[in-house]
Design an enzyme around this catalytic site. Structure first.
Site, PDB file in Angstrom:
ATOM      1  N   ASP A 482      -0.019   7.343  -6.615  1.00  0.00           N
ATOM      2  CA  ASP A 482       0.769   6.260  -6.018  1.00  0.00           C
ATOM      3  C   ASP A 482       1.759   6.820  -5.002  1.00  0.00           C
ATOM      4  OD1 ASP A 482       1.755   3.714  -5.642  1.00  0.00           O
ATOM      5  OD2 ASP A 482       2.279   3.360  -7.736  1.00  0.00           O
ATOM      6  N   ASP A 552      -1.158  -4.724  -4.544  1.00  0.00           N
ATOM      7  CA  ASP A 552      -0.513  -5.068  -5.814  1.00  0.00           C
ATOM      8  C   ASP A 552      -0.741  -6.534  -6.144  1.00  0.00           C
ATOM      9  OD1 ASP A 552       0.427  -2.675  -6.610  1.00  0.00           O
ATOM     10  OD2 ASP A 552       2.463  -2.951  -5.877  1.00  0.00           O
TER      11      ASP A 552
HETATM   12  C1  DGJ Z   1       2.885   0.378  -7.388  1.00  0.00           C
HETATM   13  C2  DGJ Z   1       1.438   0.258  -7.731  1.00  0.00           C
HETATM   14  O1  DGJ Z   1       0.744  -0.366  -6.703  1.00  0.00           O
HETATM   15  C3  DGJ Z   1       1.300  -0.477  -9.048  1.00  0.00           C
HETATM   16  O2  DGJ Z   1      -0.043  -0.687  -9.327  1.00  0.00           O
HETATM   17  C4  DGJ Z   1       1.980   0.327 -10.113  1.00  0.00           C
HETATM   18  O3  DGJ Z   1       1.303   1.541 -10.284  1.00  0.00           O
HETATM   19  C5  DGJ Z   1       3.424   0.551  -9.747  1.00  0.00           C
HETATM   20  N1  DGJ Z   1       3.558   1.106  -8.425  1.00  0.00           N
HETATM   21  C6  DGJ Z   1       4.080   1.469 -10.732  1.00  0.00           C
HETATM   22  O4  DGJ Z   1       5.344   1.812 -10.368  1.00  0.00           O
END
Ligand code: DGJ
Length: 738
Positions: A482, A552
């Site tokens: 991430d 997301d």
């Molecule tokens: C952003 C990601 O896109 C989410 O899926 C998740 O992993 C969060 N960060 C966790 O902080």
């Protein structure tokens, strides 16, 4: 033989199965762009092409002094500062303070260019590759500035089957004094006048990559990122499409930069209506010092030409990326459950094991432990950089958890955000200078975190060491990498003042080095890229990681747009797509589980919710969805995509329906997806016309309606849509050749 040099006319012809690209070496040493289009056969006299690009050939063919006439030529890599008043491809500030570097090619055939089969890799950068040398041809053309010793090598690789062209430039300072590169595009193309729309993919967090299409009238259209990552806001993609071009018809030129940082793409009309396209590193805040003897390599940019509309463009990009960019494309992608939206930071070992148990019961194959397993991270305000398990949450440690999950028949996956540091962390307390910053200035926190200075080798080493230790000690089969914020105050404590303009690019090179080393050291691990969802969905990341978390936003209806638009360039096999809970956590919408599953299945499928909270009936449906995906995933991950109905509203499209079809390479199997957003009372007869099938084949259709029909009937007359009741409904059909 896909490369030809017409010595008498000084024309270089790169030819693929479908396209040709022709370059003219003018007697002045300028490099002209004379043709990019459908394949031209050989042998033939191509000299008439020159007349189409050179206003004066007809008038006085012997006058070829173009030194001061650059503005009327269609060029390959134009210098600025002299008589070309269109945007230049590069700018070098010379030791004398001037910004003048007229580049000329050495016209002697043995010096002007070099042809080699295959494609060389660019050191330190992601790029397309060949499995065998007969898949592509590479041409290198060297241009030089006689006064200063600056030279630029342009590299062109044409892929023989798809006709995709990949371009980059390498600068070399062979002079005695240092100079500064302040603009270094990967390509420049001058296209002849014509009516075109510009298409790009724009948005924001949770609504990434929506299709924007608008006419390219006068002036310059700029698409860019200055955020240090390729960004949620703009993708490094631009296309020029004939106004009449649609999904399966019309001329489209597409450009995609293989890069994950600041970029810009320009489409600029000149005084005669011609269009210059430039794409590459963003010149904003870019200043790279080239000492005598040093070189600089630009990232590469992919150019795709389609005569069969946006659909043809996408299928070429998909095939090219599956076969020549994504490493590990062929590996089987497990159906996963991710605990993020099920628990957020609030989990215990027991909670995780209960979720894994539920997942195993419905046939899910991989359990992913997301953010919150390390340091003392109970919220997003601490611990990034402290990659040690939190024994409060996992009293028996990560390894023990992973082993227990594997005993349930699931693989174990883990989340990292290696590029970040929380001010509240041991790492930051020990190394406050390790983040990007400018001495004496405020350090902007986004999501309570700072960005590590990956231009520094010792920072990269420390991170690689920590991540490697975990991947060695714990049986991890999957990593979610991430990256949750943009770069600000992009300075480095380790570089001198005259190199601070290099930090943003050095950061990206640092990310690439880390990714390369980790993916090579752990080939058994499946890596998925992520940047607050789809903030770094680009070909650079796809070179290291075969899949990326698309957004997301996992609301099925929002995903129609996001996945539809992402598919303009990127294959379905690259898009992470999950079923999540309702009301949806990003927009509050309540959509049926069936539609959430159907939409997510056109990607790399998974779940991101508390399975334990589902009813017995819902769990049964989840089980069926998992089994269905497992049965058809090969088709989804390797098939050709035909978009049938767009979720983007336009003058003739209310955008209430979305449909696409995925067909196997042999056209013997297909999957049709259809979604209707809002209910339509008394809809009458509704039909969906298919595409991409084999007309002569007979297909058995199974889904909400089941029958048998010939491909030609399905493509000319269509299939009948079933009655759908309520909002946010969808349907899937499987087609199999009888
Ligand atoms: C952003 C990601 O896109 C989410 O899926 C998740 O992993 C969060 N960060 C966790 O902080």
């Amino acid at each position: 033989m896909p490369y030809f040099f017409h010595e008498q006319d000084a024309l270089l012809h790169l030819q693929s199965a479908t396209t040709s690209y022709v370059i003219k070496l003018y007697a002045s040493g300028l490099l002209g762009n004379v043709y990019w289009g459908p394949r031209l056969s050989e042998p033939q006299d191509l000299s008439s092409l020159i007349g189409l690009r050179d206003k004066r050939v007809g008038e006085n063919p012997s006058t070829v002094d173009y030194e001061h006439q650059e503005d009327i030529l269609y060029q390959e890599y134009p210098s600025g500062g002299a008589s070309d008043f269109r945007p230049p491809a590069f700018r070098v500030i010379q030791a004398d303070g001037s910004a003048l570097s007229p580049l000329r090619v050495d016209l002697r055939p043995e010096h002007s260019h070099r042809h080699t089969p295959g494609k060389p890799a660019l050191p330190g950068l992601p790029g397309l590759w060949c499995s065998t040398e007969d898949e592509a041809d590479t041409l290198r053309i060297r241009l030089a500035d006689a006064l200063t010793g600056l030279s630029v090598e342009l590299q062109y690789t044409l892929f023989r089957d798809t006709g995709a062209l990949v371009r980059s430039a390498r600068f070399l300072n062979q002079g005695t004094e240092a100079c500064y590169l302040t603009r270094a595009f990967s390509l420049s193309v001058d296209l002849p006048p014509g009516e075109f729309d510009v298409i790009h993919l724009a948005g924001s967090w949770a609504r990434e990559r929506h299709i924007i299409r608008q006419p390219l009238l006068g002036g310059t259209h700029l698409v860019e990122s200055t955020r240090g990552i390729s960004s949620h806001q703009e993708n490094p993609f631009i296309a020029l499409a004939e106004p009449s071009a649609q999904e399966e018809s019309g001329l489209v030129y597409g450009f995609n930069l293989v890069y994950s940082g600041n970029f810009s793409a320009l489409a600029s009309r000149d005084q005669f209506g011609g269009i210059r396209v430039l794409m590459g590193l963003n010149p904003e805040n870019f200043r790279w010092k080239l000492e005598s003897g040093e070189s600089f390599q630009t990232p590469e940019c992919v150019m795709v030409l389609s005569r069969t509309g946006l659909g043809g463009l996408s299928r070429t990009f998909h095939r090219l990326y599956r076969d020549h960019l994504i490493r590990g494309q062929e590996r089987q992608r497990p159906v996963l459950i991710n605990n993020w939206e099920a628990t957020y930071f609030n989990f215990t070992e027991d909670k995780l094991l209960a979720l894994a148990q539920e997942a195993a019961a419905v046939g899910i194959e991989l359990f992913v432990l997301d953010d919150g397993w390390f340091g003392h991270r109970d919220a997003d305000n601490s611990s990034l950089g402290d990659w040690f398990e939190d024994l409060r949450k996992l009293p028996r440690g990560l390894k023990d958890l992973a082993v227990k999950i594997r005993e349930k028949g699931l693989q174990f996956g883990l989340w990292f955000e290696p590029e970040m540091v929380s001010p509240d962390s041991r790492l930051y307390r020990d190394h406050p200078g390790w983040c990007l910053h400018v001495q004496g200035r405020h350090r902007t926190e986004i999501r309570n975190q700072l960005v590590l200075d990956l231009s520094r080798a010792e920072v990269r080493e420390a991170l690689i060491h920590r991540v490697s230790t975990i991947l060695t000690e714990v049986p991890v089969s999957y990593v979610k990498w991430d990256m949750n914020r943009a770069l600000t105050e992009t300075g480095s404590a380790a570089l001198p003042p005259d190199r601070q303009g290099e930090v943003a690019h050095r950061y990206v090179l640092g990310v690439y080095e880390m990714m390369e080393r980790l993916v090579s050291a752990f080939p058994q691990v499946l890596f998925e890229g992520c940047a607050g969802g789809g903030g770094r969905f680009d070909p650079g990341i796809l070179y290291y990681m075969p899949q990326i978390w698309t957004s997301d936003n996992s609301d099925a209806i929002e995903r129609l747009k996001i996945q539809y638009a992402t598919s303009l360039v990127y294959p379905l096999s690259s898009m992470g797509a999950h079923v999540s809970a309702v009301p949806n956590h990003q927009c509050g919408r309540i959509s049926p589980l069936e539609t959430r599953g159907n939409t997510a299945m056109s990607g790399i499928f998974g779940y991101e919710l508390d399975l334990g909270a589902l009813s017995a009936e819902e769990k049964e449906l989840v089980k069926k969805q998992v089994a269905f995906y497992q049965e058809h995933r090969r088709l989804i991950q390797t098939g050709d995509l035909y978009r049938l109905k767009s979720p983007f509203a336009g003058p003739r499209n209310p955008g209430n329906e979305t449909a696409w079809l995925i067909v196997s390479p042999g056209k013997d199997r297909a999957l049709v997806f259809y979604a209707r957003i809002l209910a339509v009372p008394n809809p009458g007869l509704a039909v969906l016309t298919l595409a991409g099938l084999e007309g002569a084949f007979t297909y058995r259709i199974s889904g909400k309606t089941s029958y048998t029909a010939r491909g030609e009937v399905l493509m000319q007359a269509g299939i009948r849509l079933p009655p759908l009741w309520g909002d946010f409904q969808s349907a899937l059909w499987v087609l199999e050749k009888v």
